[in-house]
Design a protein around this motif. Structure first.
Motif, PDB file in Angstrom:
ATOM      1  N   ALA A   7     109.072 110.193   4.618  1.00 62.16           N
ATOM      2  CA  ALA A   7     108.834 111.567   5.087  1.00 62.16           C
ATOM      3  C   ALA A   7     108.011 111.605   6.370  1.00 62.16           C
ATOM      4  CB  ALA A   7     108.151 112.378   3.994  1.00 62.16           C
ATOM      5  N   LYS A   8     107.114 110.645   6.537  1.00 63.99           N
ATOM      6  CA  LYS A   8     106.273 110.654   7.741  1.00 63.99           C
ATOM      7  C   LYS A   8     107.085 110.370   9.006  1.00 63.99           C
ATOM      8  CE  LYS A   8     104.808 105.768   7.678  1.00 63.99           C
ATOM      9  NZ  LYS A   8     105.843 105.320   6.712  1.00 63.99           N
ATOM     10  N   ASP A   9     108.275 109.785   8.850  1.00 59.67           N
ATOM     11  CA  ASP A   9     109.131 109.466   9.988  1.00 59.67           C
ATOM     12  C   ASP A   9     110.314 110.417  10.117  1.00 59.67           C
ATOM     13  OD1 ASP A   9     107.617 107.199  10.734  1.00 59.67           O
ATOM     14  OD2 ASP A   9     108.640 105.982   9.218  1.00 59.67           O
ATOM     15  N   VAL A  10     110.247 111.538   9.421  1.00 62.11           N
ATOM     16  CA  VAL A  10     111.382 112.441   9.414  1.00 62.11           C
ATOM     17  C   VAL A  10     111.576 113.140  10.755  1.00 62.11           C
ATOM     18  CG1 VAL A  10     110.251 114.552   8.595  1.00 62.11           C
ATOM     19  CG2 VAL A  10     112.604 114.049   7.880  1.00 62.11           C
ATOM     20  N   TRP A  11     110.613 112.975  11.672  1.00 61.59           N
ATOM     21  CA  TRP A  11     110.796 113.513  13.024  1.00 61.59           C
ATOM     22  C   TRP A  11     111.902 112.778  13.763  1.00 61.59           C
ATOM     23  CZ3 TRP A  11     109.969 110.075  17.050  1.00 61.59           C
ATOM     24  CH2 TRP A  11     109.261 108.912  16.738  1.00 61.59           C
ATOM     25  N   MET A  12     112.263 111.567  13.281  1.00 64.08           N
ATOM     26  CA  MET A  12     113.338 110.791  13.903  1.00 64.08           C
ATOM     27  C   MET A  12     114.676 111.072  13.219  1.00 64.08           C
ATOM     28  SD  MET A  12     111.784 106.980  14.512  1.00 64.08           S
ATOM     29  CE  MET A  12     111.034 106.779  12.898  1.00 64.08           C
ATOM     30  N   TYR A  13     115.738 111.038  14.001  1.00 63.58           N
ATOM     31  CA  TYR A  13     117.066 111.046  13.388  1.00 63.58           C
ATOM     32  C   TYR A  13     117.253 109.770  12.574  1.00 63.58           C
ATOM     33  CZ  TYR A  13     118.381 114.865  16.528  1.00 63.58           C
ATOM     34  OH  TYR A  13     118.447 116.065  17.188  1.00 63.58           O
ATOM     35  N   ALA A  14     118.103 109.848  11.579  1.00 64.47           N
ATOM     36  CA  ALA A  14     118.453 108.653  10.817  1.00 64.47           C
ATOM     37  C   ALA A  14     119.349 107.739  11.656  1.00 64.47           C
ATOM     38  CB  ALA A  14     119.179 109.049   9.537  1.00 64.47           C
ATOM     39  N   ASP A  15     119.453 106.500  11.235  1.00 65.03           N
ATOM     40  CA  ASP A  15     120.357 105.546  11.873  1.00 65.03           C
ATOM     41  C   ASP A  15     121.795 106.051  11.717  1.00 65.03           C
ATOM     42  OD1 ASP A  15     121.886 103.411  12.720  1.00 65.03           O
ATOM     43  OD2 ASP A  15     121.192 102.031  11.160  1.00 65.03           O
ATOM     44  N   ALA A  16     122.440 106.332  12.823  1.00 65.45           N
ATOM     45  CA  ALA A  16     123.790 106.909  12.777  1.00 65.45           C
ATOM     46  C   ALA A  16     124.798 105.971  12.117  1.00 65.45           C
ATOM     47  CB  ALA A  16     124.252 107.266  14.191  1.00 65.45           C
ATOM     48  N   GLU A  17     124.516 104.682  12.090  1.00 61.60           N
ATOM     49  CA  GLU A  17     125.426 103.721  11.463  1.00 61.60           C
ATOM     50  C   GLU A  17     125.072 103.456   9.996  1.00 61.60           C
ATOM     51  OE1 GLU A  17     125.463 100.191  13.839  1.00 61.60           O
ATOM     52  OE2 GLU A  17     126.602 101.135  15.465  1.00 61.60           O
ATOM     53  N   ARG A  70     133.484 111.954  11.570  1.00 61.48           N
ATOM     54  CA  ARG A  70     132.365 112.160  10.654  1.00 61.48           C
ATOM     55  C   ARG A  70     131.144 112.712  11.376  1.00 61.48           C
ATOM     56  NH1 ARG A  70     128.167 108.321  10.368  1.00 61.48           N
ATOM     57  NH2 ARG A  70     128.485 106.485  11.703  1.00 61.48           N
ATOM     58  N   ASN A  71     130.256 113.310  10.599  1.00 65.46           N
ATOM     59  CA  ASN A  71     128.968 113.759  11.108  1.00 65.46           C
ATOM     60  C   ASN A  71     128.045 112.536  11.153  1.00 65.46           C
ATOM     61  OD1 ASN A  71     126.505 114.895  11.635  1.00 65.46           O
ATOM     62  ND2 ASN A  71     126.544 116.371   9.954  1.00 65.46           N
ATOM     63  N   HIS A  72     127.790 112.004  12.326  1.00 67.46           N
ATOM     64  CA  HIS A  72     127.069 110.737  12.429  1.00 67.46           C
ATOM     65  C   HIS A  72     125.614 110.835  11.990  1.00 67.46           C
ATOM     66  CE1 HIS A  72     130.648 109.949  14.826  1.00 67.46           C
ATOM     67  NE2 HIS A  72     130.431 108.668  14.581  1.00 67.46           N
ATOM     68  N   PHE A  73     125.058 112.038  11.972  1.00 60.51           N
ATOM     69  CA  PHE A  73     123.687 112.216  11.505  1.00 60.51           C
ATOM     70  C   PHE A  73     123.646 113.079  10.250  1.00 60.51           C
ATOM     71  CE2 PHE A  73     123.233 111.417  16.110  1.00 60.51           C
ATOM     72  CZ  PHE A  73     122.402 110.291  16.057  1.00 60.51           C
ATOM     73  N   GLY A  74     124.708 113.009   9.443  1.00 59.10           N
ATOM     74  CA  GLY A  74     124.789 113.847   8.259  1.00 59.10           C
ATOM     75  C   GLY A  74     123.826 113.448   7.161  1.00 59.10           C
ATOM     76  N   ALA A  75     123.615 112.151   6.977  1.00 58.32           N
ATOM     77  CA  ALA A  75     122.694 111.676   5.941  1.00 58.32           C
ATOM     78  C   ALA A  75     121.292 111.593   6.520  1.00 58.32           C
ATOM     79  CB  ALA A  75     123.142 110.309   5.438  1.00 58.32           C
ATOM     80  N   SER A  76     120.320 112.143   5.825  1.00 62.36           N
ATOM     81  CA  SER A  76     118.961 112.181   6.360  1.00 62.36           C
ATOM     82  C   SER A  76     118.271 110.828   6.209  1.00 62.36           C
ATOM     83  CB  SER A  76     118.142 113.253   5.638  1.00 62.36           C
ATOM     84  OG  SER A  76     117.713 112.790   4.373  1.00 62.36           O
TER      85      SER A  76
END
Length: 370
Positions: free
Chosen positions: A58-68, A249-255
């Motif tokens: 949660a502390k790193d949620v300011w970043m997008y997830a790894d798109a891959e 696909r939505n490349h940033f769909g998964a958080s």
């Protein structure tokens, strides 16, 4: 001012969700449910290690997830003995079904499914203008022969089957599914939904065959891993098939939080075994409660038990309504003859006690209204 028009396809559709969620019901009735036993969630919850991983992420949620989704794909590949190139991550199986339909279905294209099977597949097909053809269940099981016959008849691009099945909890052994795969028409993709596979008996899942481009198998962290709210599912298939999803696909769909939780959940197989044991005990308890009240529980390879109420759809609806009135959230199949049943998700001691107390009262009230 004039608003833009939605597409011609969208204008033909209802805005109603395939599912009426418990929260919607609670708002309508003005009070919460005491037992949430209708959505096939794991009330036993996720692994404590998965919770800790999500809290830390949660502390790193300011970043997008790894798109891959590199870490989770490789962890799943190691777990299943496959290549990461065989694995696609999506926002639960619901999100993956959307991707499949978007990738393959154009207006008028035929798809085949069972009448009364998982409605979200139909929801996505309708949204892209596909033509839905259905076949009935056979003895409360999805019918592979009928699905294949209908696929040949209409030239289907997609055939959907769940094994184990929702809403009945029934299942086919691996040899039946393997035979179905061997008889697929050319140009047809089988969507094999295995959301409940962790609860099924040994010998339910076919062996992996990553050379076959006509099969896409879907699994999830929503059921046995207890992470329904995190929305993480995955599809397994031929690398060329998986690669094609990168186009749409939505490349940033998964958080980021969800992905970290899924990696930790997969690593904690001891907790998965514990959950499976809890589910098996709860299934037995639901079945015993049904029999004690003169009802017939159907065999289940899932985290729910479908109960034959012994009458028609109207009676089953009354039983469901009376359980809801007593603050027990449950659901029932939509299509006849399966709609003679209600469906109860497994749960821990407190929820089971509440269900056991409410069921005879609900049946008495439902019979009195007959």
């Amino acid at each position: 001012m004039t608003a833009p028009k939605s597409t011609a396809i969208a204008q033909t559709l209802s805005a109603i969700s395939p599912f009426v969620g418990p929260e919607t019901n609670e708002r309508a009735r003005g009070r919460p449910f005491a037992a949430r036993l209708g959505a096939n969630e794991s009330v036993f919850g996720p692994s404590p290690k998965a919770i800790a991983a999500m809290q830390d992420a949660a502390k790193d949620v300011w970043m997008y997830a790894d798109a891959e989704c590199f870490e989770l794909r490789n962890a799943l590949a190691d777990y299943h003995g496959l290549s990461a190139d065989n694995i696609l991550i999506g926002e639960g199986i619901d999100g993956l079904l959307n991707y499949v339909v978007r990738l393959f279905i154009e207006p008028g294209d035929c798809v085949v499914t069972s009448a009364g099977a998982y409605p979200t597949f139909n929801y996505h097909v309708a949204g892209f203008g596909g033509k839905i053809e259905t076949v009935p269940f056979k003895d409360d099981h999805e019918d592979p022969d009928a699905l294949l016959d209908k696929a040949r008849e209409c030239g289907a691009k997609l055939v959907y089957i769940a094994n184990p099945d929702n809403p009945m909890g029934s299942w086919h052994n691996a040899d039946v599914i393997e035979d179905m795969i061997a008889r697929l028409p050319d140009g047809c993709l089988l969507i094999l939904d295995e959301a409940y596979i962790e609860f099924a008996p040994e010998g339910t899942a076919p062996e992996w065959d990553m050379d076959n481009p006509q099969v896409l198998r879907m699994r999830t962290f929503s059921k046995a891993y207890g992470m329904a709210g995190a929305r993480v599912g995955y599809a397994i298939g031929h690398p060329d098939l998986i690669r094609d999803f990168g186009k749409i696909r939505n490349h940033f769909g998964a958080s980021r939080i969800s992905l970290e939780g899924a990696v930790a959940a997969l690593a904690d197989q001891d907790y998965l075994v514990q959950t499976k044991d809890n589910v098996a005990r709860s299934r037995d308890r639901i079945a015993e409660a049904a029999r004690a009240n003169g009802l017939e529980p159907l065999p289940s390879a899932t985290n729910f038990v479908t109960i034959d109420c012994g009458s028609d759809s109207a009676f089953a609806k009354r039983v469901l309504s009376e359980l809801m009135e007593r603050d027990i959230f449950v659901r029932m199949p939509f299509n006849p003859p399966q709609d003679r049943c209600i469906r109860i998700s497994t749960g821990p001691e407190r929820e089971m006690e509440l269900f056991e107390k409410a069921l005879p009262k609900a049946l008495t009230a439902a019979r009195a209204a007959d």
